[in-house]
Write a protein that holds these residues in place. Structure first.
Motif, PDB file in Angstrom:
ATOM      1  N   ASN A  40      -8.420   4.194  17.053  1.00 23.62           N
ATOM      2  CA  ASN A  40      -8.551   5.539  16.517  1.00 23.62           C
ATOM      3  C   ASN A  40      -8.704   5.563  15.005  1.00 23.62           C
ATOM      4  N   ARG A  67     -10.397   5.610  11.502  1.00 24.15           N
ATOM      5  CA  ARG A  67     -11.697   5.922  10.931  1.00 24.15           C
ATOM      6  C   ARG A  67     -12.132   4.772  10.040  1.00 24.15           C
ATOM      7  N   LEU A 111     -17.336  -1.085  13.923  1.00 23.96           N
ATOM      8  CA  LEU A 111     -16.962   0.271  14.311  1.00 23.96           C
ATOM      9  C   LEU A 111     -16.017   0.275  15.506  1.00 23.96           C
ATOM     10  N   ARG A 125     -13.896   4.893  19.039  1.00 24.11           N
ATOM     11  CA  ARG A 125     -13.940   6.338  18.835  1.00 24.11           C
ATOM     12  C   ARG A 125     -14.980   6.744  17.801  1.00 24.11           C
ATOM     13  N   TRP A 126     -15.233   5.885  16.823  1.00 21.83           N
ATOM     14  CA  TRP A 126     -16.089   6.244  15.696  1.00 21.83           C
ATOM     15  C   TRP A 126     -17.492   5.663  15.797  1.00 21.83           C
ATOM     16  N   LEU A 180     -20.158   8.295  15.054  1.00 19.80           N
ATOM     17  CA  LEU A 180     -20.419   8.484  13.626  1.00 19.80           C
ATOM     18  C   LEU A 180     -21.259   7.337  13.078  1.00 19.80           C
ATOM     19  N   LEU A 198     -19.904  13.192  14.835  1.00 17.90           N
ATOM     20  CA  LEU A 198     -18.567  13.758  14.619  1.00 17.90           C
ATOM     21  C   LEU A 198     -17.990  14.311  15.925  1.00 17.90           C
ATOM     22  N   ALA A 207     -16.595  11.664  18.398  1.00 15.76           N
ATOM     23  CA  ALA A 207     -15.231  11.200  18.119  1.00 15.76           C
ATOM     24  C   ALA A 207     -14.191  12.159  18.690  1.00 15.76           C
TER      25      ALA A 207
END
Length: 419
Positions: free
Chosen positions: A5, A7, A139, A142-143, A146, A285, A288
């Motif tokens: 999780n 970022r 990465l 979750r991201w 993005l 975005l 995520a």
């Protein structure tokens, strides 16, 4: 290591954005600027059309992608050891083109131009393998939406700069200075990867990679295809963008038939491209927040609605407000759905196989979509624009049950494995 999780750091996002923007710069030059410049210098249309064949390395890169995953530079690092030399190669070629008189380049030195452009495509396509592999490793799950927003946005920005931007600059700055600026931008885009300490942050783990030698290509892809649920995922890959592939090539021809000028189409293309970039960023975005399944289903639904809505424009080309509304919605939905698909593709990549695993999936996705796109003109002629766009929307909807089936089978397999 990044947690699931966490970022990504800003430095990571800047690194990936710079790499994908750097790939878009030569692509925009080849796809948009050079055809115009060649025609202005009297090059035959048949020869200009054959320039599309120079993109073959992008289709064939799946054949050497496993070696990019397997071979690493002990001094520069694994992915960095590929990206830096290849990007420097592209910079050197663009710089060389900036030093050659365009009158000679498009006439007596035309074969030299062809050879240099082929080399640019070979270097850029191979660099793309290493860049995708690096992105997958950098990465967290979750991201990845993005991260793929940066991929789509960075690439499109690069294409706009060296496509439309370069053509605009040519009139003011001329050939030499305009190409020199492209080379300078490529140098600037190289700084983040030059400063990236890959050997410390992402050490290469050769024990998880395939052994080099004869049979590597077969071993590598057989291992990927034997992963649980991969056949269902391939069905999703083949079908998810088919509706868009069928309908989108006929949008501009339809508007031309309704009297839209080159200037009006150029303005629409520019604005819709910017909206597509914004859609890709928003999609990343949202990915995520809502997760892979809901992103694919939701964005896929918007994609199908967007392409089907083009049928409303078949007899409404004079209503520019309606055309812009539908076209911008379709482009935003396309950006969002592309980001979601690419993010889930990253989930299928195995450790130390990331570059080739992602490359194979991208090639599979493009294969059937390319064939369907090539038939769009014929189908529009037989069925008419309206039936084509409605059919494309229905085709997009038909892919969504496959998405749901794949995720349900994956969840069931995970439960069985946990027991």
């Amino acid at each position: 290591m990044l947690q699931a999780n966490s970022r990504p750091a800003n430095a990571t996002l800047i690194l990936l954005a710079s790499l994908y923007c750097a790939q878009g710069l030569p692509s925009g030059l080849l796809a948009h600027s050079l055809p115009v410049l060649l025609r202005q210098h009297g090059v035959d249309l048949a020869l200009i059309g054959l320039l599309k064949l120079l993109a073959l390395p992008w289709l064939l890169k799946v054949l050497w992608a496993p070696w990019v995953d397997r071979l690493a530079s002990p001094r520069l690092g694994h992915h960095r050891g590929w990206i830096l030399p290849l990007q420097m190669t592209v910079i050197a070629i663009v710089t060389g083109l900036a030093l050659i008189n365009p009158e000679r380049l498009f006439d007596s030195h035309f074969l030299l131009l062809i050879g240099l452009l082929l080399l640019v495509n070979l270097a850029a396509s191979t660099q793309d393998i290493a860049t995708d592999g690096l992105a997958v490793r950098l990465l967290p799950e979750r991201w990845r939406g993005l991260g793929n927003s940066l991929q789509v946005c960075g690439y499109k920005v690069g294409m706009l700069v060296s496509g439309s931007g370069l053509l605009l600059a040519m009139d003011t700055l001329g050939w030499y200075l305009s190409l020199a600026l492209v080379a300078a931008l490529l140098v600037l885009m190289t700084v983040p990867i030059w400063r990236f300490a890959e050997r410390r942050e992402l050490p290469f783990l050769p024990e998880q990679a395939e052994p080099a030698g004869p049979g590597l290509l077969l071993r590598h892809y057989r291992g990927l295809l034997m992963q649980p649920g991969m056949l269902f995922w391939l069905a999703v890959l083949l079908s998810f963008k088919l509706g868009d592939a069928l309908g989108s090539p006929m949008i501009k021809p339809m508007l031309v038939d309704q009297g839209w000028s080159n200037t009006e189409l150029g303005q629409l293309t520019l604005i819709s491209s910017l909206v597509g970039i914004a859609g890709a960023f928003i999609g990343g975005l949202l990915y995520a927040r809502i997760g892979a399944l809901r992103a694919l289903l939701g964005f896929g639904l918007l994609q199908a609605v967007g392409i089907a809505a083009m049928a409303q424009l078949v007899h409404a080309g004079g209503n520019s407000a309606l055309v812009y509304s539908v076209a911008l919605f379709e482009q935003a939905a396309d950006g969002m759905s592309t980001v979601a698909l690419f993010a889930v593709m990253m989930r299928q990549c195995r450790p130390e196989h990331e570059g080739a695993d992602f490359t194979l999936q991208a090639s599979v996705q493009l294969l059937l979509a390319g064939l369907v796109g090539a038939s769009s003109g014929l189908l529009a002629k037989w069925l008419g624009y309206e039936a084509l766009f409605v059919g494309a929307g229905v085709l997009g909807l038909l892919a969504l049950p496959l998405v749901l089936l794949y995720f349900r089978r994956s969840q069931l397999a995970a439960l069985v494995h946990a027991q």
